[in-house]
Design a protein around this motif. Sequence first.
Motif, PDB file in Angstrom:
ATOM      1  N   ALA A  52       0.829  -1.196   0.000  1.00 25.64           N
ATOM      2  CA  ALA A  52       0.000   0.000   0.000  1.00 25.64           C
ATOM      3  C   ALA A  52       0.868   1.253   0.000  1.00 25.64           C
ATOM      4  CB  ALA A  52      -0.923  -0.015   1.213  1.00 25.64           C
ATOM      5  N   ASN A  53       1.989   1.207   0.720  1.00 22.85           N
ATOM      6  CA  ASN A  53       2.851   2.384   0.762  1.00 22.85           C
ATOM      7  C   ASN A  53       3.466   2.700  -0.599  1.00 22.85           C
ATOM      8  OD1 ASN A  53       2.569   3.442   3.330  1.00 22.85           O
ATOM      9  ND2 ASN A  53       3.820   1.805   4.214  1.00 22.85           N
ATOM     10  N   SER A  54       3.682   1.674  -1.396  1.00 21.11           N
ATOM     11  CA  SER A  54       4.176   1.980  -2.737  1.00 21.11           C
ATOM     12  C   SER A  54       3.033   2.497  -3.610  1.00 21.11           C
ATOM     13  CB  SER A  54       4.848   0.750  -3.355  1.00 21.11           C
ATOM     14  OG  SER A  54       3.878  -0.186  -3.769  1.00 21.11           O
ATOM     15  N   THR A  55       1.811   1.965  -3.376  1.00 20.95           N
ATOM     16  CA  THR A  55       0.657   2.455  -4.126  1.00 20.95           C
ATOM     17  C   THR A  55       0.406   3.928  -3.838  1.00 20.95           C
ATOM     18  OG1 THR A  55      -0.361   0.299  -3.799  1.00 20.95           O
ATOM     19  CG2 THR A  55      -1.787   2.046  -4.621  1.00 20.95           C
ATOM     20  N   ILE A  56       0.455   4.262  -2.549  1.00 20.48           N
ATOM     21  CA  ILE A  56       0.083   5.608  -2.115  1.00 20.48           C
ATOM     22  C   ILE A  56       0.950   6.659  -2.827  1.00 20.48           C
ATOM     23  CG2 ILE A  56       1.577   5.977  -0.086  1.00 20.48           C
ATOM     24  CD1 ILE A  56      -0.935   6.778   1.448  1.00 20.48           C
ATOM     25  N   ARG A  57       2.203   6.297  -3.102  1.00 19.84           N
ATOM     26  CA  ARG A  57       3.086   7.248  -3.778  1.00 19.84           C
ATOM     27  C   ARG A  57       2.683   7.461  -5.228  1.00 19.84           C
ATOM     28  NH1 ARG A  57       6.947   4.970  -0.207  1.00 19.84           N
ATOM     29  NH2 ARG A  57       7.407   3.300  -1.647  1.00 19.84           N
ATOM     30  N   ALA A  58       2.019   6.426  -5.800  1.00 20.14           N
ATOM     31  CA  ALA A  58       1.615   6.527  -7.206  1.00 20.14           C
ATOM     32  C   ALA A  58       0.313   7.297  -7.380  1.00 20.14           C
ATOM     33  CB  ALA A  58       1.461   5.125  -7.800  1.00 20.14           C
ATOM     34  N   ILE A  59      -0.422   7.500  -6.288  1.00 15.15           N
ATOM     35  CA  ILE A  59      -1.717   8.187  -6.376  1.00 15.15           C
ATOM     36  C   ILE A  59      -1.564   9.653  -5.978  1.00 15.15           C
ATOM     37  CG2 ILE A  59      -4.106   8.224  -5.561  1.00 15.15           C
ATOM     38  CD1 ILE A  59      -3.913   5.283  -4.915  1.00 15.15           C
ATOM     39  N   ASN A  60      -2.120  10.508  -6.807  1.00 11.68           N
ATOM     40  CA  ASN A  60      -2.155  11.930  -6.506  1.00 11.68           C
ATOM     41  C   ASN A  60      -3.336  12.175  -5.560  1.00 11.68           C
ATOM     42  OD1 ASN A  60      -2.398  14.673  -6.526  1.00 11.68           O
ATOM     43  ND2 ASN A  60      -2.645  14.867  -8.752  1.00 11.68           N
ATOM     44  N   ILE A  61      -3.028  12.416  -4.276  1.00  8.32           N
ATOM     45  CA  ILE A  61      -4.097  12.565  -3.282  1.00  8.32           C
ATOM     46  C   ILE A  61      -4.244  14.023  -2.872  1.00  8.32           C
ATOM     47  CG2 ILE A  61      -4.946  11.857  -1.008  1.00  8.32           C
ATOM     48  CD1 ILE A  61      -3.371   9.294  -1.264  1.00  8.32           C
ATOM     49  N   ASN A  62      -5.431  14.589  -3.111  1.00 11.90           N
ATOM     50  CA  ASN A  62      -5.723  15.956  -2.676  1.00 11.90           C
ATOM     51  C   ASN A  62      -6.713  15.921  -1.531  1.00 11.90           C
ATOM     52  OD1 ASN A  62      -4.392  17.577  -4.834  1.00 11.90           O
ATOM     53  ND2 ASN A  62      -5.745  16.284  -6.080  1.00 11.90           N
TER      54      ASN A  62
END
Lengths: 331, 331
Positions: A52-62
């Motif tokens: 999940a931590n690698s996923t989170i970096r790939a997602i642009n979260i606003n």
Amino acid sequence: MHILITGAAGFLGQRLVGQLIARGQLDGRAIERLTLVDQLAPPVPETSSKEANSTIRAININTRACDITAPDAWASLLDDRPEVIYHLAAVVSSAAEADLELGMAVNFDATRALLDACRERQMNTTRLVMASSVAVYGGELPEVLDDMTALVPQSSYGTQKAMCELLISDYSRRGLIDGRVLRLPTIVIRPGRPNAAASSFASSILREPLNDEEAICPVPTELELYVMSPGKVVEALVHGAEVEAERFGANRAFMLPGITVSVAEMLEVLRHYAGDAAVERVRHEPDGRVTAIVASWPGRFRTARAEQLGFAGDTDFKAVVEAFIDEARPS
Amino acid sequence: MHILITGAAGFLGQRLVGQLIARGQLDGRAIERLTLVDQLAPPVPETSSKEANSTIRAININTRACDITAPDAWASLLDDRPEVIYHLAAVVSSAAEADLELGMAVNFDATRALLDACRERQMNTTRLVMASSVAVYGGELPEVLDDMTALVPQSSYGTQKAMCELLISDYSRRGLIDGRVLRLPTIVIRPGRPNAAASSFASSILREPLNDEEAICPVPTELELYVMSPGKVVEALVHGAEVEAERFGANRAFMLPGITVSVAEMLEVLRHYAGDAAVERVRHEPDGRVTAIVASWPGRFRTARAEQLGFAGDTDFKAVVEAFIDEARPS
């Protein structure tokens, strides 16, 4: 894929965001962007796994602080045309009962404004997943409810949710939006502390004893509830955005498949996992007011439509408690 | 007593006004004032009997042209605090389907504004009688509907009426208004000419032959309709304002007791009163589009709540036709 989530700071919103980040995809497409909206900018939930931590970096979260009742609230949120909108923001039932204007503004008018903002932008294929509630039911109910049971809400909250359901079904029928409204059972076991909600005891009588604390049961043990675990609710929200539009019929709103369980059965499952001592931590102090409210909620449903559409509930109440114990265990 | 009637220029409004004038009283109290509202100032219906003509002079009748969607429309209408409000004004189903904004503005927003205007003036005991419609039903219906059948409207008109029903029930539950919503069956025999409504044939296949004219029947003769005569609808509207508030339960909206009749049965009654020649004036020209719409309307109901509350329908279809013949006869 760009997903917008309102009420993202809430208990369900946070769990949904965590689940979407962990999955990294929705409906077979990579999640590129998450817009998290609440009255205060929502936190991004911590994720435990490396994946999940690698996923989170790939997602642009606003994260956005936004009053969805403000005149132009949706304009700024929708100009980037999210493809899926989870609309979880709501004024809860006790607050909507205490303040009719507030409930109408947040629960109804803001939803209508969202629908009209989507319509203006021709977001016809945007999948709008809204949480509704068992509170849309009331009045003289049959013993077992089904998909054709009339909505006779006995609260302003239930009324406002039922009106949103009708509007979302109509806008979907007209092809202006692709709406899906999931009526949630009572969620058990909620994390946190007991609160003023009439349903608070349903989580409390399990959660507190499992944490070696005392709890109060204000209702007779033969009382039945219709419940769903937080994990299954979040799975249903995810699935709600994945069902193909063609599979919905004349109505976009339906009850999710909960399970029927009596308070006595809940306490027996508690005994199974935590022993007699845990069950003895539950003090029985009957409260007529709470019992009247909770007894008015339907306890049994045939949820044929939801099952046909592939929504799944908990297998049994043991699994509900087991999931809570597993999550609480330090990983 | 002061009675306000919206949609007073319409077919039902005019008949209701005529009936109220002829009665001279409502709920045991003399009618002192009638405020008749429509887009154009409504005419005061002519009354035939001497008795009614003396009554009419005793009633202060105001006719008002008013756009009920205008921001302050209700303020000027409610400042004299009418004790009974008949809210009949609506955009009909085909127009509401063609123009979503117009339907929402007239059918929903104006009703909501009326409720809020009553609330502001603390008109808690004002009896609000609203006309709803069989169009609130739709989707996969059981063969016989009852008071607990879900509303799954398949038109924006039905959606807007269903939303008003929910709001009126909630405002009544909160004690802000004393609302009563009557769901009307298909009204047969309507006066006038055939129009674009899908139900137009239901009046036309009787009215035209009785007037020595031809009519077209676009549906199979085995198709069943759920109907009520104009006279019984007006009686129900009058009764709707007279039922004591305590007698309503959890829900202020219910279906009126119509009668189920097939097109074949309608034509047999026509034969009974007007002979074979009249029936032969009905040309059968099947129209798939009309049949699909009409067949989607429920034909059979158990209307237990309405009957319990003292609402009465037609005894049989002969009485419906006989009433039309009697009215048409010069007096």
